[in-house]
Design an enzyme around this catalytic site. Structure first.
Site, PDB file in Angstrom:
ATOM      1  N   LEU A  78       7.728  -3.607   5.453  1.00 13.80           N
ATOM      2  CA  LEU A  78       7.765  -3.942   4.036  1.00 13.80           C
ATOM      3  C   LEU A  78       8.036  -2.729   3.165  1.00 13.80           C
ATOM      4  O   LEU A  78       8.525  -2.854   2.046  1.00 13.80           O
ATOM      5  CB  LEU A  78       6.434  -4.577   3.610  1.00 13.80           C
ATOM      6  CG  LEU A  78       6.069  -5.892   4.295  1.00 13.80           C
ATOM      7  CD1 LEU A  78       4.666  -6.320   3.922  1.00 13.80           C
ATOM      8  CD2 LEU A  78       7.062  -6.978   3.908  1.00 13.80           C
ATOM      9  N   GLY A  79       7.658  -1.546   3.649  1.00 15.63           N
ATOM     10  CA  GLY A  79       7.853  -0.346   2.849  1.00 15.63           C
ATOM     11  C   GLY A  79       7.069   0.816   3.417  1.00 15.63           C
ATOM     12  O   GLY A  79       6.488   0.745   4.506  1.00 15.63           O
ATOM     13  N   PRO A 111       3.638   3.565   7.034  1.00 12.57           N
ATOM     14  CA  PRO A 111       4.437   2.347   6.888  1.00 12.57           C
ATOM     15  C   PRO A 111       3.562   1.104   6.753  1.00 12.57           C
ATOM     16  O   PRO A 111       2.435   1.055   7.244  1.00 12.57           O
ATOM     17  CB  PRO A 111       5.248   2.304   8.190  1.00 12.57           C
ATOM     18  CG  PRO A 111       4.419   3.067   9.174  1.00 12.57           C
ATOM     19  CD  PRO A 111       3.741   4.147   8.399  1.00 12.57           C
ATOM     20  N   LYS A 128      -1.216  -1.833   7.130  1.00 12.52           N
ATOM     21  CA  LYS A 128      -0.943  -0.438   6.778  1.00 12.52           C
ATOM     22  C   LYS A 128      -1.310   0.422   7.980  1.00 12.52           C
ATOM     23  O   LYS A 128      -2.458   0.439   8.410  1.00 12.52           O
ATOM     24  CB  LYS A 128      -1.776  -0.029   5.560  1.00 12.52           C
ATOM     25  CG  LYS A 128      -1.264  -0.591   4.257  1.00 12.52           C
ATOM     26  CD  LYS A 128      -2.220  -0.319   3.108  1.00 12.52           C
ATOM     27  CE  LYS A 128      -2.352   1.142   2.810  1.00 12.52           C
ATOM     28  NZ  LYS A 128      -3.166   1.386   1.584  1.00 12.52           N
ATOM     29  N   ASP A 144      -5.575   6.081  -8.802  1.00  6.75           N
ATOM     30  CA  ASP A 144      -4.159   6.058  -8.386  1.00  6.75           C
ATOM     31  C   ASP A 144      -3.483   4.770  -8.853  1.00  6.75           C
ATOM     32  O   ASP A 144      -2.822   4.072  -8.085  1.00  6.75           O
ATOM     33  CB  ASP A 144      -4.057   6.195  -6.871  1.00  6.75           C
ATOM     34  CG  ASP A 144      -2.646   6.617  -6.429  1.00  6.75           C
ATOM     35  OD1 ASP A 144      -1.901   7.149  -7.271  1.00  6.75           O
ATOM     36  OD2 ASP A 144      -2.296   6.420  -5.258  1.00  6.75           O
TER      37      ASP A 144
END
Length: 834
Positions: free
Chosen positions: A529-530, A536, A551, A647
Site C-alpha cells: 500500500l505504501g 512498508p 506495517k 506527528d
C-alpha cells in the site's frame, strides 16, 4: 477588480441556485411559492408548498405511505417521507380539497372543501386580525405566526411538536406549574395521530430525559451533569453534541440542541417507542441511524427490579448488587427478574441495639460506569464529603458524585441501575454491612491464593515444555533491543527497555508470522500500500475474509523497537471512531509487525496532493476536519490515557469506506500524567513542516503542539496544497507566510482550492481558514484547545478572535536544524533541540 469579479460570480451562483430550487419544487411537489411566508389573502391549496429560506424544510399537504388521507405538515426537503411536524394529526382530510391560510381573526386555519375549519392555531387575542398577522416557515423548521403591528410571536409549531425534535426546539418542563412540552409518537407509520409513546424532560430534582408508554417510564437517560446525560452512551460534551439544559426565571427547565450546521440531522420518536438519531447521507440519499434508545434489554426501565444491576455483557444480564440476594430465587433463576433483590445482612442502623456488632460501621462497594438509579436526592458539596453524608443518614442506601451536580444520594429501593462497558455512567457506591466487606476480602484472599498456586504450577509446566521445544527446534524466539539487551518473548507480555515496565497485551492478539505471511501472499509487492517511517505497509486478507493492513518494520527504518513498543502501549488502550484500530501484532523470526483494520480509501494526502481524479468535495473535507478534531479531543481529554500525538500530518490520517477520518501512527506519541500540561524532550521527533515552533526550537511539547499541527492540516485541506512543498519565489514566503499575507490583505479567497469553491459553502470555508490561523499562532497559550476548536467548527462559539502572527511565517529553512531522515526518504524527522 478581482474582488468585484468574485462577488459578481457569487451573486450569479446564488441566483442560479434559487432558480434550481424553484424548478425542483415544481417537478417534485407541484406548485412551489417563491417565498417562505404566508400573508393575509394567500391560500395554500393541496398542490402548493412553501420552502424555508435554508431550503431544508418544506410545508404543504401530504399523505403518509399507504394512506389516502391528507395532512398539513413540515418535512425535510431532501425526502418527503421524513415528516417532522403535522398540524391536523387527529383530524385528517379525506380528499385533496383542503386549503391552508390566515383567517379573518388572524389564526392559521386548515379548511376542507365545505369551508369547514378542521384545525386552527387557536390564538385568542382582541388585537389581532387577518390583516396584521403573517406566518413564516423558518430555517429551523418552525412555523411562526406573528403580529406585524408589534405584538411579536403569537403562535409557533415548536410549542406543539409531534414526534420529531427539531433544531432550536425547546423541550421543557415547568416544575412549578407542571406544564410540559414533549414529543409524541405516531399511532402507526400510516397514521400520525397520537400514539402510545411520549418522550420529554422530567426536571424535578436533576433533569433527565424519559420515554413513557401511556405515562409509564420505559427508558431513562440518567441525570444531566452540565455537560452530558450520564446514562447515554457516546455523548461527549456540549461543544461536540450540542445538547444543553437551562433553567429560566419562572422555573421552566429547557432542553435544547444546537445542531451542527454541516450535517443534516434528525431526532425522532418512532411508533415503537424508540428515540432515533439519524444523519442524512447525500450520496446514498437515505438517513443513516447514528444512535437510538432503548437499544437492548438493559436499556429498558427497571429491567432487573429493585437493587438489581443490568449489564449486557454478562450472562445472565441481571445480577444483585453486592450485599443483596434474589427476593425469589426460583423466579430469578428462571429469568424473571422483576421481583429484584433484598438485603442479605442488616446494616448498622437496622441491627438490634443489644447486638455485639452494633458498633461495626457499614462499608461502601464501588461499581464503575453505572447509570445511577432513579429518584435521586442531591446536595452541593465536594466529592470527599459524599461518603460521610451518606453514612450519617440511616436511610441512605447508596451515593455517587458527579462534577456539575455534586453528591447524589438514594434512600428506599434502588431502581433502574445499568452498567456500561465504556463511554457513559458514573462511579456508584453501594452501602453494605461490614461483614459483607470482610467476607468478600476473605474470599478474595482464598481465590487469589488458589489462582497464584495454579499459575505457578502452569508456568512451571510451560517452562519445561518451552525448554523441551527449544531444544528440539534448535532455536528460540528473541528480541534484541537498541541497548543490546536480549529478552525472551512471552505469549502474554512484551518487555520494554526497563525490565520492570511491561505491557500486558492479553487483549491484543499476537498473530503468527505464518498467518500474516499467508494473508499478504508472502508480502507480495502487488499488495504493497505504501511506505512509512516504520517500513512498508501491505494489504492482507485473513482466512475469515477480514481485510487488514500490516506495517512491517524495515531493517533500514529510522524507527525501531522503541516506536514499535510505544505504538502497542498507546493505541492498544484507546478506542474511538476517529482513531485507527490496532487488531494485533506479530513478533516472531526477528520480525516486528503491527496489524490494523484496513482503510479502503487509504490516506488523506492521496486525495489532497496526488492529483487524484476522485476529488474530495467540501462536505467530505469539512467532515474530515471535524473528525480529526474529535479524535484529538479524545486523545487530549477523554481517553483513559492523556496522549500527545506529535506527528499529525495528512499521510497519518486514514479514510474508511465512508470517508470517515481515522488518526494513525502512534509511534511518536507521548503519554501525559493527569496533572501534566507540558513536557520537554531532548529528542525532537515528528515531520518537517507540521511541528510547532516551541517544539522544534526548545523541545517543549503539549496539547498545543498537536493544535498547531491540526491548524496546518486545516489550511492544507482547504487549499489542497502541501505546506512543505509550497514556496513563493516572488515573496520568499512559505505556506504559513503566504496564508497570513492573504488573510491580512483580505484576499483569502485565493487560498481556497478552486475544485471545492462554491457560494453555498464559502462562509464555512472562510471560518475554517480563520480557525486554522488561530491554531498556528506562534505563542502556544494563544492557540485554542481542541474542545474550543470543535465548538468553533459547530458555531457554538460564533464570534472568533482575531488571529495573531503564526509560527514559522517565513520560508522554512532546513539548514537551521540538524535533521536525520529515515533511509527510505520518508518524512519522519529527528531534530536536536537547541
Amino acid at each position: 477588480m478581482a474582488a468585484i469579479s468574485t462577488r459578481n460570480s457569487l451573486r450569479t451562483m446564488i441566483s442560479g441556485r434559487n432558480f434550481l430550487a424553484i424548478i425542483f419544487c415544481l417537478f417534485s411537489y407541484g406548485f412551489c411559492l417563491e417565498t417562505d411566508t404566508i400573508n393575509a389573502g394567500v391560500v395554500l391549496n393541496d398542490s402548493a408548498t412553501i420552502v424555508s429560506s435554508s431550503e431544508i424544510f418544506t410545508l404543504g399537504f401530504f399523505s403518509p405511505n399507504g394512506s389516502t388521507r391528507r395532512y398539513l405538515g413540515i418535512w425535510y426537503t431532501v425526502t418527503k417521507d421524513t415528516v417532522a411536524w403535522v398540524a391536523n394529526r387527529d383530524r385528517p382530510l379525506n380528499d385533496s380539497s383542503g386549503t391552508f391560510s390566515i383567517s379573518a381573526d388572524g389564526n392559521l386555519v386548515i379548511m376542507n372543501g365545505n369551508q369547514e375549519i378542521i384545525w386552527s392555531s387557536n390564538v385568542t387575542s382582541n388585537s389581532t386580525s387577518g390583516r396584521n398577522t403573517t406566518a413564516q416557515l423558518l430555517g429551523t423548521g418552525n412555523l411562526v405566526l406573528r403580529d406585524v403591528t408589534g405584538s411579536g410571536t403569537l403562535w409557533e409549531s415548536h410549542r406543539y411538536p409531534t414526534n420529531t425534535f427539531l433544531p432550536a426546539m425547546r423541550i421543557f418542563h415547568n416544575t412549578r406549574t407542571g406544564q410540559r412540552v414533549s414529543l409524541n409518537s405516531w399511532r402507526s407509520p400510516q397514521d400520525p395521530d397520537y400514539g402510545n409513546f411520549s418522550s420529554g424532560l422530567f426536571a424535578v430534582g436533576i433533569p433527565q430525559i424519559y420515554i413513557w408508554n401511556n405515562g409509564r417510564p420505559i427508558w431513562r437517560s440518567g441525570p444531566w451533569n452540565g455537560r452530558v446525560l450520564t446514562g447515554v452512551t457516546r455523548m461527549y460534551s456540549v461543544y461536540v453534541d450540542g445538547f444543553s439544559v437551562a433553567t429560566e426565571e419562572d422555573g421552566t427547565v429547557v432542553f435544547t440542541r444546537a445542531f451542527r450546521q454541516q450535517a443534516l440531522m434528525t431526532n425522532y420518536l418512532n411508533t415503537e417507542g424508540v428515540l432515533v438519531e439519524a444523519a442524512w447521507d447525500n450520496q446514498k440519499r437515505k438517513w443513516n441511524p447514528t444512535w437510538q434508545a432503548p437499544i437492548d434489554d438493559c436499556d429498558f426501565y427497571n429491567k432487573c427490579g429493585p437493587f438489581g444491576l443490568c449489564y449486557s455483557n454478562n450472562r445472565p444480564k441481571c445480577s444483585c448488587l453486592t450485599g443483596y440476594e434474589p427476593k425469589n430465587k426460583e423466579e430469578w433463576d428462571s429469568g424473571n427478574w422483576s421481583g429484584g433483590c433484598v438485603k442479605r445482612k442488616p446494616l448498622q442502623c437496622d441491627r438490634d441495639n443489644n447486638a455485639t456488632d452494633k458498633h461495626k460501621v457499614d462499608k461502601f462497594v464501588k461499581i464503575t460506569l453505572v447509570k445511577v438509579p432513579d429518584f435521586i436526592q442531591w446536595s452541593t458539596g465536594i466529592e470527599t464529603e459524599c461518603e460521610g453524608l451518606c453514612l450519617g443518614n440511616c436511610s441512605c442506601r447508596a451515593y455517587a458524585y458527579e462534577q456539575g451536580i455534586g453528591c447524589m444520594f438514594w434512600s428506599g429501593s434502588l431502581i433502574d441501575i445499568q452498567k456500561f462497558s465504556r463511554d457513559a455512567g458514573s462511579d456508584f457506591f453501594v452501602r453494605v454491612a461490614y461483614s459483607e466487606h470482610d467476607e468478600k476480602k476473605d474470599k478474595k484472599v482464598i481465590i487469589i491464593s488458589c489462582v497464584v498456586a495454579t499459575l505457578v504450577a502452569i508456568s512451571f509446566c510451560l517452562l519445561l515444555s518451552w525448554w523441551w521445544m527449544s531444544r528440539r527446534r534448535g532455536r528460540s524466539v528473541t528480541l534484541e533491543y537498541e541497548g543490546g539487551e536480549v529478552g525472551q518473548l512471552n505469549s502474554s507480555e512484551i518487555r520494554l527497555h526497563n525490565a520492570m515496565d511491561k505491557v500486558n497485551v492479553e487483549e491484543l492478539p499476537l498473530y503468527s508470522f505464518e498467518m500474516v505471511e499467508n494473508a499478504t501472499n508472502n508480502f507480495d509487492v502487488a499488495n504493497k500500500l505504501g511506505m512509512g517511517g516504520f517500513g512498508p505497509v501491505f494489504k492482507g486478507k485473513l482466512e475469515n475474509g477480514k481485510e487488514i493492513a500490516v506495517k512491517r518494520l524495515s531493517t533500514e527504518s529510522g524507527q525501531g523497537l522503541e516506536e514499535f513498543m510505544n505504538e502497542v502501549v498507546v493505541i492498544s488502550k484507546l478506542q474511538h471512531r476517529n482513531l485507527v484500530r490496532l487488531l494485533g501484532c506479530c513478533v516472531e523470526k526477528d520480525e516486528k509487525m503491527l496489524v490494523y483494520e484496513y482503510m479502503q480509501n487509504r490516506s488523506l494526502d492521496v486525495f489532497l496532493f496526488d492529483g487524484s481524479n476522485n476529488i474530495l468535495d467540501w462536505r467530505k473535507r469539512f467532515n474530515i476536519i471535524e473528525g480529526i478534531g474529535r479524535g484529538l479531543l479524545y486523545l487530549h481529554r477523554d481517553s483513559r490515557l492523556r496522549i500527545i500525538h506529535r506527528d499529525m500530518k495528512p499521510s497519518n490520517i486514514l479514510l474508511d469506506e465512508d470517508w470517515n477520518p481515522k488518526i494513525s501512527d502512534f509511534g511518536m506519541a507521548r503519554i501525559f500524567g493527569g496533572n501534566q500540561n507540558q513536557a520537554n524532550t531532548r529528542r525532537v521527533v515528528g515531520t518537517y513542516g507540521y511541528m510547532a515552533p516551541e517544539y522544534v526550537m526548545g523541545g517543549r511539547f503539549s496539547e498545543k503542539s498537536d493544535v498547531f499541527s491540526f491548524g496546518i492540516l486545516v489550511l492544507e485541506i482547504v487549499s489542497g496544497r502541501k505546506n512543505t512543498s509550497f514556496y513563493s519565489d516572488e515573496l520568499s514566503l512559505g505556506f504559513l507566510g503566504y496564508s497570513w499575507k492573504l488573510w491580512n490583505e483580505e484576499n483569502v479567497l485565493d487560498l481556497i482550492d478552486q475544485r471545492i469553491f462554491s457560494s453555498s459553502s464559502l462562509a464555512e470555508i472562510m471560518r475554517c481558514i480563520h480557525i486554522g490561523l488561530l491554531c498556528v499562532q506562534e505563542i502556544p497559550v494563544n492557540r485554542p484547545s481542541m474542545s474550543t476548536v470543535l465548538s468553533m467548527l459547530s458555531s457554538e462559539i460564533f464570534d472568533l478572535p482575531v488571529p495573531e502572527h503564526p509560527g514559522f511565517m517565513d520560508m522554512w529553512n532546513g539548514s537551521h536544524f540538524k535533521t536525520a531522515e529515515s533511509a527510505n526518504k520518508v518524512t519522519i524527522t529527528v531534530l536536536e533541540g537547541r
